[in-house]
Design a protein around this motif. Structure first.
Motif, PDB file in Angstrom:
ATOM      1  N   SER A  13      40.184  27.707  46.024  1.00 13.82           N
ATOM      2  CA  SER A  13      39.269  26.612  45.682  1.00 13.82           C
ATOM      3  C   SER A  13      39.916  25.244  45.953  1.00 13.82           C
ATOM      4  O   SER A  13      39.247  24.314  46.410  1.00 13.82           O
ATOM      5  CB  SER A  13      38.831  26.707  44.221  1.00 13.82           C
ATOM      6  OG  SER A  13      39.959  26.676  43.366  1.00 13.82           O
ATOM      7  N   GLU A  14      41.214  25.128  45.699  1.00 13.51           N
ATOM      8  CA  GLU A  14      41.926  23.876  45.998  1.00 13.51           C
ATOM      9  C   GLU A  14      42.052  23.684  47.512  1.00 13.51           C
ATOM     10  O   GLU A  14      41.949  22.565  48.013  1.00 13.51           O
ATOM     11  CB  GLU A  14      43.311  23.874  45.339  1.00 13.51           C
ATOM     12  CG  GLU A  14      43.272  23.724  43.834  1.00 13.51           C
ATOM     13  CD  GLU A  14      42.614  22.423  43.394  1.00 13.51           C
ATOM     14  OE1 GLU A  14      42.954  21.351  43.938  1.00 13.51           O
ATOM     15  OE2 GLU A  14      41.733  22.485  42.509  1.00 13.51           O
ATOM     16  N   GLU A  55      45.619  36.764  47.709  1.00 12.77           N
ATOM     17  CA  GLU A  55      45.692  37.688  46.586  1.00 12.77           C
ATOM     18  C   GLU A  55      45.273  36.976  45.316  1.00 12.77           C
ATOM     19  O   GLU A  55      45.859  35.951  44.952  1.00 12.77           O
ATOM     20  CB  GLU A  55      47.114  38.232  46.430  1.00 12.77           C
ATOM     21  CG  GLU A  55      47.538  39.131  47.571  1.00 12.77           C
ATOM     22  CD  GLU A  55      48.956  39.652  47.408  1.00 12.77           C
ATOM     23  OE1 GLU A  55      49.767  39.014  46.690  1.00 12.77           O
ATOM     24  OE2 GLU A  55      49.252  40.692  48.014  1.00 12.77           O
ATOM     25  N   ASN A  56      44.271  37.525  44.663  1.00  9.47           N
ATOM     26  CA  ASN A  56      43.758  36.932  43.425  1.00  9.47           C
ATOM     27  C   ASN A  56      43.428  35.454  43.609  1.00  9.47           C
ATOM     28  O   ASN A  56      43.767  34.624  42.774  1.00  9.47           O
ATOM     29  CB  ASN A  56      44.758  37.115  42.276  1.00  9.47           C
ATOM     30  CG  ASN A  56      45.034  38.573  42.004  1.00  9.47           C
ATOM     31  OD1 ASN A  56      44.128  39.396  42.031  1.00  9.47           O
ATOM     32  ND2 ASN A  56      46.294  38.887  41.752  1.00  9.47           N
TER      33      ASN A  56
END
Length: 122
Positions: free
Chosen positions: A26-27, A59-60
């Motif tokens: 998102s960043e 990842e995640n």
């Protein structure tokens, strides 16, 4: 392992990622909007495409690179020398210096690299 091919827009994306990794996707979307004027879908598509090619991992929702900037630049340069100059480094240097001014400092730095290479250093 051979370094995967990275195209120009992907390289610009990777420049941002190398500077900020590891980073939440998102960043990264926000940074790509700000620096590349990309829509979120474009960023997510590039993350997916580069993940499939083994350039980045996600990842995640945390994105990081699997190849370094140096590896990508070296692969690109090797491909260009091979394709354009038939693999001849002297032909590449001759063409480059024919159209580009090189300062005494740059010549000295190149000579130092050559000397280190001859000694078996990197």
């Amino acid at each position: 392992m051979e370094t995967p091919k990275i195209f120009e827009s992907e390289f610009r994306f990777c420049l941002i990622l190398w500077e900020h990794e590891p980073i939440k996707s998102s960043e990264l979307v926000k940074l790509c909007k700000e620096k590349l004027d990309w829509k979120p879908t474009t960023t997510y598509t590039v993350i997916k495409r580069l993940s499939e090619r083994g350039v980045v991992k996600n990842e995640n929702t945390v994105v990081s690179t699997l190849v370094s900037k140096d590896e990508v630049q070296a692969a690109e340069l090797n491909e260009m020398v091979e394709k354009t100059f038939e693999g001849s480094l002297p032909a590449f240097v001759a063409a480059f210096t024919k159209h580009q001014k090189i300062s005494k400092l740059e010549i000295d730095a190149l000579q130092e690299m050559i000397d280190r290479y001859r000694k078996g250093e990197k």
